[in-house]
Design a protein around this motif. Sequence first.
Motif, PDB file in Angstrom:
ATOM      1  N   ILE A 141       0.837  -1.203   0.000  1.00 40.28           N
ATOM      2  CA  ILE A 141       0.000   0.000   0.000  1.00 40.28           C
ATOM      3  C   ILE A 141       0.874   1.255   0.000  1.00 40.28           C
ATOM      4  N   LEU A 142       1.924   1.260   0.788  1.00 38.39           N
ATOM      5  CA  LEU A 142       2.815   2.417   0.849  1.00 38.39           C
ATOM      6  C   LEU A 142       3.493   2.658  -0.497  1.00 38.39           C
ATOM      7  N   GLU A 143       3.926   1.595  -1.140  1.00 35.70           N
ATOM      8  CA  GLU A 143       4.552   1.738  -2.464  1.00 35.70           C
ATOM      9  C   GLU A 143       3.543   2.223  -3.494  1.00 35.70           C
ATOM     10  N   LYS A 144       2.303   1.792  -3.366  1.00 33.52           N
ATOM     11  CA  LYS A 144       1.263   2.267  -4.277  1.00 33.52           C
ATOM     12  C   LYS A 144       1.034   3.767  -4.092  1.00 33.52           C
ATOM     13  N   TYR A 145       1.037   4.234  -2.850  1.00 33.42           N
ATOM     14  CA  TYR A 145       0.856   5.666  -2.594  1.00 33.42           C
ATOM     15  C   TYR A 145       2.046   6.468  -3.148  1.00 33.42           C
ATOM     16  N   ILE A 146       3.234   5.922  -3.005  1.00 31.83           N
ATOM     17  CA  ILE A 146       4.423   6.592  -3.571  1.00 31.83           C
ATOM     18  C   ILE A 146       4.280   6.720  -5.085  1.00 31.83           C
ATOM     19  N   LYS A 147       3.809   5.675  -5.719  1.00 30.84           N
ATOM     20  CA  LYS A 147       3.614   5.718  -7.169  1.00 30.84           C
ATOM     21  C   LYS A 147       2.573   6.761  -7.549  1.00 30.84           C
ATOM     22  N   PHE A 148       1.512   6.852  -6.752  1.00 34.04           N
ATOM     23  CA  PHE A 148       0.477   7.856  -6.997  1.00 34.04           C
ATOM     24  C   PHE A 148       1.053   9.271  -6.921  1.00 34.04           C
ATOM     25  N   VAL A 149       1.819   9.568  -5.880  1.00 33.43           N
ATOM     26  CA  VAL A 149       2.404  10.903  -5.726  1.00 33.43           C
ATOM     27  C   VAL A 149       3.374  11.180  -6.872  1.00 33.43           C
ATOM     28  N   LYS A 150       4.130  10.188  -7.265  1.00 34.39           N
ATOM     29  CA  LYS A 150       5.083  10.375  -8.362  1.00 34.39           C
ATOM     30  C   LYS A 150       4.371  10.736  -9.661  1.00 34.39           C
TER      31      LYS A 150
ATOM     32  N   SER B 287      10.483  16.064  -3.330  1.00 38.06           N
ATOM     33  CA  SER B 287      11.504  16.093  -2.285  1.00 38.06           C
ATOM     34  C   SER B 287      10.960  15.716  -0.914  1.00 38.06           C
ATOM     35  N   GLN B 288       9.719  16.118  -0.599  1.00 42.00           N
ATOM     36  CA  GLN B 288       9.206  15.923   0.753  1.00 42.00           C
ATOM     37  C   GLN B 288       8.337  14.680   0.912  1.00 42.00           C
ATOM     38  N   ILE B 289       7.904  14.089  -0.161  1.00 42.82           N
ATOM     39  CA  ILE B 289       7.046  12.902  -0.053  1.00 42.82           C
ATOM     40  C   ILE B 289       7.693  11.706  -0.751  1.00 42.82           C
ATOM     41  N   THR B 290       7.893  11.832  -2.045  1.00 46.48           N
ATOM     42  CA  THR B 290       8.347  10.672  -2.813  1.00 46.48           C
ATOM     43  C   THR B 290       9.703  10.171  -2.336  1.00 46.48           C
ATOM     44  N   VAL B 291      10.668  11.055  -2.239  1.00 47.61           N
ATOM     45  CA  VAL B 291      12.017  10.633  -1.852  1.00 47.61           C
ATOM     46  C   VAL B 291      12.028  10.076  -0.430  1.00 47.61           C
ATOM     47  N   ASP B 292      11.382  10.764   0.505  1.00 50.16           N
ATOM     48  CA  ASP B 292      11.355  10.304   1.900  1.00 50.16           C
ATOM     49  C   ASP B 292      10.659   8.952   2.033  1.00 50.16           C
ATOM     50  N   LEU B 293       9.526   8.799   1.350  1.00 47.03           N
ATOM     51  CA  LEU B 293       8.798   7.538   1.470  1.00 47.03           C
ATOM     52  C   LEU B 293       9.560   6.381   0.826  1.00 47.03           C
ATOM     53  N   MET B 294      10.225   6.644  -0.254  1.00 40.91           N
ATOM     54  CA  MET B 294      11.001   5.572  -0.877  1.00 40.91           C
ATOM     55  C   MET B 294      12.138   5.122   0.050  1.00 40.91           C
ATOM     56  N   ARG B 295      12.772   6.056   0.703  1.00 42.28           N
ATOM     57  CA  ARG B 295      13.815   5.695   1.660  1.00 42.28           C
ATOM     58  C   ARG B 295      13.219   4.959   2.861  1.00 42.28           C
ATOM     59  N   TYR B 296      12.065   5.398   3.326  1.00 42.35           N
ATOM     60  CA  TYR B 296      11.410   4.758   4.469  1.00 42.35           C
ATOM     61  C   TYR B 296      10.968   3.339   4.118  1.00 42.35           C
ATOM     62  N   VAL B 297      10.505   3.119   2.892  1.00 40.70           N
ATOM     63  CA  VAL B 297      10.081   1.777   2.485  1.00 40.70           C
ATOM     64  C   VAL B 297      11.251   0.805   2.556  1.00 40.70           C
ATOM     65  N   GLN B 298      12.414   1.257   2.142  1.00 41.99           N
ATOM     66  CA  GLN B 298      13.589   0.377   2.230  1.00 41.99           C
ATOM     67  C   GLN B 298      13.909   0.043   3.687  1.00 41.99           C
ATOM     68  N   GLU B 299      13.854   0.999   4.577  1.00 49.23           N
ATOM     69  CA  GLU B 299      14.105   0.748   5.997  1.00 49.23           C
ATOM     70  C   GLU B 299      13.033  -0.174   6.587  1.00 49.23           C
ATOM     71  N   LEU B 300      11.783   0.031   6.166  1.00 44.89           N
ATOM     72  CA  LEU B 300      10.685  -0.779   6.672  1.00 44.89           C
ATOM     73  C   LEU B 300      10.841  -2.241   6.253  1.00 44.89           C
ATOM     74  N   LYS B 301      11.259  -2.452   5.050  1.00 40.46           N
ATOM     75  CA  LYS B 301      11.459  -3.825   4.585  1.00 40.46           C
ATOM     76  C   LYS B 301      12.561  -4.521   5.395  1.00 40.46           C
ATOM     77  N   GLN B 302      13.621  -3.810   5.679  1.00 41.00           N
ATOM     78  CA  GLN B 302      14.701  -4.403   6.468  1.00 41.00           C
ATOM     79  C   GLN B 302      14.228  -4.724   7.890  1.00 41.00           C
ATOM     80  N   GLU B 303      13.490  -3.821   8.509  1.00 44.44           N
ATOM     81  CA  GLU B 303      12.995  -4.057   9.867  1.00 44.44           C
ATOM     82  C   GLU B 303      12.021  -5.228   9.901  1.00 44.44           C
ATOM     83  N   ARG B 304      11.122  -5.292   8.946  1.00 40.36           N
ATOM     84  CA  ARG B 304      10.164  -6.394   8.888  1.00 40.36           C
ATOM     85  C   ARG B 304      10.889  -7.723   8.709  1.00 40.36           C
ATOM     86  N   LYS B 305      11.843  -7.742   7.859  1.00 38.01           N
ATOM     87  CA  LYS B 305      12.612  -8.971   7.630  1.00 38.01           C
ATOM     88  C   LYS B 305      13.300  -9.445   8.913  1.00 38.01           C
ATOM     89  N   SER B 306      13.873  -8.509   9.643  1.00 38.97           N
ATOM     90  CA  SER B 306      14.554  -8.858  10.891  1.00 38.97           C
ATOM     91  C   SER B 306      13.589  -9.395  11.937  1.00 38.97           C
TER      92      SER B 306
END
Length: 622
Positions: free
Chosen positions: A24-33, A96-115
């Motif tokens: 869902i978060l990645e879908k929202y990022i795509k929408f903003v992009k 700068s304030q939505i797309t870039v931040d959310l894309m970076r956050y998605v990567q961190e979220l995936k790592q945390e979930r995996k752990s």
Amino acid sequence: MSWGTELWDQFDNLEKHTQWGIDILEKYIKFVKERTEIELSYAKQLRNLSKKYQPKKNSKEEEEYKYTACKAFLSTLNEMNDYAGQHEVISENMTSQITVDLMRYVQELKQERKSNFHDGRKAQQHIETCWKQLESSKRRFERDCKEADRAQQYFEKMDADINVTKADVEKARQQAQIRQQMAEDSKADYSLILQRFNQEQWEHYHTHIPNIFQKIQEMEERRIVRIAESMKTYAELDRQVIPIIGKCLDGIVKAAESIDQKNDSQLVVEAYKSGFEPPGDIEFEDYTQPMKRTVSDNSLSSSKEGKAELKFGGKSRGKLWPFIKKNKLVSLLTSPHQPPPPPPASASPSAVPNGPQSPKQQKEPLSHRFNEFMTSKPKIHCFRSLKRGLSLKLGVTPEDFSNFPPEQRRKKLQQKVDDLNKEIQKETDQRDAITKMKDVYLKNPQMGDPASLDHKLTEVTQNIEKLRLEAQKFEAWLAEVEGRLPARSEQARRQSGLYDGQTHQTAVTNCAQDRESSPDGSYTEEQSQESEHKVLATDFDDEFDDEEPLPAIGTCKALYTFEGQNEGTISVVEGEMLSVIEEDKGDGWTRIRRNEDEEGYVPTSYVEVYLDKNAKGAKTYI
């Protein structure tokens, strides 16, 4: 509410749910992009639209933007350009304030979930291992118990049997004891493992799994909060530009309110006002009375207030109707404006009262003559004014703007004078700067050579002198148009419609200051704003040095002596042979030439005409 206690057995479902949250978060990022791409595309199209309708520099469109409606439209285009800029700001901020931040956050979220789920799987594997050990100990204890029971039963059977030796019974007893001891050992081992498993299981479901699921829950809640904050930022970024967009729209409204229809109407007057007076009423010409025909005061040549008539080949400061071409007017207006006199009574056999008349003696109204010239194909002669007309057709404007009506010419000349004065001021400032620099060099030779500035100073001084001469020339033309120059002397005025040889040599004019209308329909000028238009003298050579004489279409013989005292007429002596260059047009006058340098009109009834049938323009009388 805790996932660790409520969902202790939903590990797989939690894994699926958290993956769905990331999707869902990645879908929202795509929408903003995609929204940012739309904003950029929209801004680009708005800029292109604004640029498309911007006036081109140095073109006629740029001159049209002096009207308030056009200025308002130009302001609208500029505001739309700023409006497009705000959409670009939206796109940049969202990126700068939505797309870039959310894309970076998605990567961190995936790592945390995996752990977190790795720790959960590890805990599950440990408890499963403990369970397997418990089951193995339990089965071994069960097996040992069964074998001990069988060994005891066998011993009891052997002990009851009298036929069995004592050694066999002892052997069976020892075997039963061994099996019994093994069962006891298995029991103790099973009990120990069971206690350890229960402890591990309690810790697994009450400590490890709740902790892991709590971390997953916190991760998921942070994801939800982050997407909510992004949505708020999305709206705020739009809201931030609303005031500026509102100002753009306010600018458009203000530009629309600045439109002044009265001012635009006045600008139209200033742009196209010719300065001429409209023609007056044409008087009724009564041909039923045996009286001299008079020309209407406000007709094509003369005025009610005694304005000078238009001379042949000359230039009139009076009214010329703008839709009549010159070569038509020359033929129409330079003929005498009075009916021809009757031939005098004489001894000639043919001399009778009201003697011989022209074959076309019936007079036509002036309007009929005018319509004839408006519909007939003109005979273009090589006047210098025709050259001007040709230059106008080729897109060349005379230096003195003589092709413009008086009012427009005055504005053009005034603008030219202002431009020249600006250039003079610019050159003067440059000269002063060079002079100051030269003084500095003289006082401080180490800064430069003063002689090196002499050439530049001389060049600037010469430019100033040229510009001043040019400005004086245009100021003279401007003064003429505005009526500030004194009227020329009476001796320089034209005394007849045709110049004789002496007038041809002595007439004085200034060609640059005295223009006439070009043959393409351009207007003549008003000499002054006085009540009486003054006809100024012009140089015959300057106007007609390139003119080709009209070809002769026949000859004529003077039947009577005629004293040409009126304007446009010529004197003839009885019996004199002359060349005919224009036949009678129905007004009773014939145009003739003597010795290639004298032309004029004589009454048709005073001459006998012999037309050359092969001559161009000649007509055959029946």
